[in-house]
Write an enzyme that holds these catalytic residues in place. Structure first.
Site, PDB file in Angstrom:
ATOM      1  N   LEU A  50      -3.755  16.489  23.770  1.00 56.94           N
ATOM      2  CA  LEU A  50      -4.609  17.560  24.282  1.00 56.94           C
ATOM      3  C   LEU A  50      -5.466  17.110  25.460  1.00 56.94           C
ATOM      4  CD1 LEU A  50      -5.745  19.253  20.953  1.00 56.94           C
ATOM      5  CD2 LEU A  50      -4.580  20.400  22.849  1.00 56.94           C
ATOM      6  N   LYS A  75      -2.168   2.557  29.762  1.00 58.08           N
ATOM      7  CA  LYS A  75      -1.735   3.890  29.347  1.00 58.08           C
ATOM      8  C   LYS A  75      -2.404   4.971  30.199  1.00 58.08           C
ATOM      9  CE  LYS A  75      -0.689   2.615  24.553  1.00 58.08           C
ATOM     10  NZ  LYS A  75      -1.023   2.812  23.124  1.00 58.08           N
ATOM     11  N   ASP A  98     -13.995   2.241  25.604  1.00 57.44           N
ATOM     12  CA  ASP A  98     -13.627   1.943  24.222  1.00 57.44           C
ATOM     13  C   ASP A  98     -14.689   2.558  23.320  1.00 57.44           C
ATOM     14  OD1 ASP A  98     -13.040   0.952  21.722  1.00 57.44           O
ATOM     15  OD2 ASP A  98     -12.925  -1.150  22.349  1.00 57.44           O
ATOM     16  N   TYR A 211     -12.018  11.803   8.214  1.00 60.05           N
ATOM     17  CA  TYR A 211     -11.932  12.513   9.498  1.00 60.05           C
ATOM     18  C   TYR A 211     -12.703  13.836   9.452  1.00 60.05           C
ATOM     19  CZ  TYR A 211     -10.055  14.999  13.529  1.00 60.05           C
ATOM     20  OH  TYR A 211      -9.940  15.724  14.686  1.00 60.05           O
ATOM     21  N   LYS A 215     -16.360  14.696  11.673  1.00 62.05           N
ATOM     22  CA  LYS A 215     -16.568  15.856  12.539  1.00 62.05           C
ATOM     23  C   LYS A 215     -17.719  16.719  12.012  1.00 62.05           C
ATOM     24  CE  LYS A 215     -13.286  15.140  15.562  1.00 62.05           C
ATOM     25  NZ  LYS A 215     -13.568  14.927  16.999  1.00 62.05           N
TER      26      LYS A 215
END
Length: 341
Positions: A50, A75, A98, A211, A215
Site C-alpha cells: 500500500l 529495496k 528504521d 497487532y 493499533k
C-alpha cells in the site's frame, strides 16, 4: 461531526462491519483536477504494498518531491527506480528510517529539518505484525515498538516540521495508518500498571492480538495528541484502508493462518489501488473537519467504544503519561507545548 463526537458503534465487527466495509462502501476518489505541483510528501514503508501504491498515486497528481522512507535502502531504491521511470519530472529520494530504532527516527527527523525547505504531507504507513515474540533494540516488544511507540514518536517529531515547513494558509497533513482489526483487540493488558511494560513479557505474548492492540493503543494516544494541535497548523487523522489483497503484512504468520487469509483476501479483499485511495482521501481530499478523526470507508468513523467511557479515559491518561515518559529523552513535553504557540 468528528470521530470524538460520534456515538460509539454497536455493530459487531465480524461479519457485520467487515461485510459493510468490503462490499457496501462507496469509494471516493481524489478529483482528477487535483494538482500537487510544488508539494513535498513523505511516505513511510513505501517500497512495497500500500505504501508503494500510495506513492505512485501521489506522483500521478504531479507531486514535485517524494521521500520514500524505508529501513532497507536497497529495496527503497528498487522501488524508486520504477517510479522515476514513470514520473521523470518528480524528485524521488530514498531515506533510511528504521522504525524499531529511536536513533534512526531522530536522525530521520533531523534530515527533514536540515534538507527539506518544505513539507506538506506525511503518511505513516510502515508497520509490522509479528506472530512470534521479539524484542527491539529499545527493549520493547517489536510490534508494539514499531506500530505504537515509534509511530507516535515520529508523529510528535513531525508535527513542528509540518507546521513550520508548510505554506501559510495551507496546514501540513499528517495521516497515520490504522487498522479495522483494532476493533477486535482483546487488549488484555489494559488494567496492568505500568501498562507499556506489560507487553514486554514473553509469557503473556499473544501473536494474534499484538497487532490489533498496537493499533488500538495508537488510537488511544492520538485522541489526546490531536487535542494539542490546531488544525490550522497541521491536520492529523488516522486512515483505515480496509482489507486489502496483495499486502505482505502477515508474511510471518503461521502457514495455516496465511492460507486462510489468502483465501479471504481473494474472495473479499480490496485491490491495492482501491486501498491506497483511502490514504489520498485522508491526506489530500479531507479537510480540517477530519482533524483528530478516524477515516474508514472514505468517511469519518467513531473511535472504539471503550474510549468514550470513564474506564477508557483513565486508560488514555495512563498510556499518555507512560508514553511521554518513555520519550522524555527528547523533551517531547517541550515539543508539544511549542505547538500551541
Amino acid at each position: 461531526m468528528s470521530s470524538k463526537e460520534l456515538p460509539p458503534s454497536t455493530t459487531p465487527f465480524f461479519p457485520n462491519q467487515f461485510i459493510t466495509n468490503q462490499f457496501y462502501s462507496k469509494a471516493q476518489y481524489v478529483s482528477k483536477d487535483t494538482d500537487l505541483s510544488g508539494k513535498v510528501a513523505i511516505v513511510t514503508g513505501a517500497n512495497t504494498g500500500l505504501g508503494l501504491e500510495c506513492a505512485n498515486q501521489l506522483l500521478s497528481y504531479k507531486l514535485s518531491q517524494l521521500i520514500i522512507a524505508v529501513r532497507s535502502l536497497r529495496k527503497g531504491e528498487d522501488a524508486a527506480i520504477h517510479l522515476r521511470k514513470q514520473y521523470p519530472n518528480a524528485k524521488i529520494e530514498v531515506w533510511l528510517l528504521d522504525m524499531s530504532s529511536y536513533d534512526s527516527i531522530q536522525a530521520f527527523a533531523s534530515q527533514i529539518e536540515g534538507k527539506l525547505p518544505r513539507l506538506d504531507i506525511a503518511i505513516l504507513n510502515a508497520g509490522i505484525a509479528n506472530s512470534t515474540f521479539r524484542l527491539a533494540s529499545t527493549g520493547h516488544e517489536e510490534t508494539m515498538q514499531v506500530n505504537f511507540l515509534s509511530t507516535m514518536f515520529l508523529s510528535i517529531l513531525l508535527l513542528p516540521l509540518l507546521k513550520s515547513k508548510s505554506p501559510t494558509g495551507s496546514p501540513g497533513r499528517l495521516t497515520i495508518v490504522t487498522s479495522m482489526l483494532s476493533l477486535t483487540a482483546k487488549f488484555a493488558q489494559k488494567d496492568k500498571i505500568p501498562l507499556l511494560k506489560a507487553f514486554d513479557d514473553e509469557k503473556t505474548f499473544d501473536g494474534v492480538d499484538i497487532y490489533p492492540t498496537s493499533k488500538y493503543l495508537g488510537l488511544l494516544f492520538l485522541w489526546k495528541l490531536t487535542d494539542l494541535v490546531s488544525a490550522d497548523d497541521v491536520v492529523v487523522n488516522c486512515v483505515e484502508p480496509g482489507f486489502v489483497k496483495g499486502t505482505s503484512l502477515q508474511r510471518e504468520a503461521p502457514a495455516a493462518i496465511r492460507f486462510m487469509l489468502y483465501l479471504l483476501k481473494v474472495t473479499t479483499g480490496r485491490s491495492m489501488k482501491l486501498g491506497a485511495t483511502t490514504y489520498l482521501d485522508a491526506a489530500i481530499t479531507k479537510g480540517k473537519e477530519s482533524h483528530g478523526c478516524i477515516l474508514m470507508n472514505w468517511g469519518i468513523a467513531p473511535y472504539p467504544p471503550l474510549l468514550y467511557t470513564v474506564e477508557g479515559e483513565n486508560i488514555k491518561e495512563r498510556l499518555w503519561q507512560e508514553t511521554l515518559e518513555e520519550l522524555s529523552f527528547v523533551n517531547v513535553n517541550g515539543i508539544l507545548e511549542s505547538l500551541a504557540k
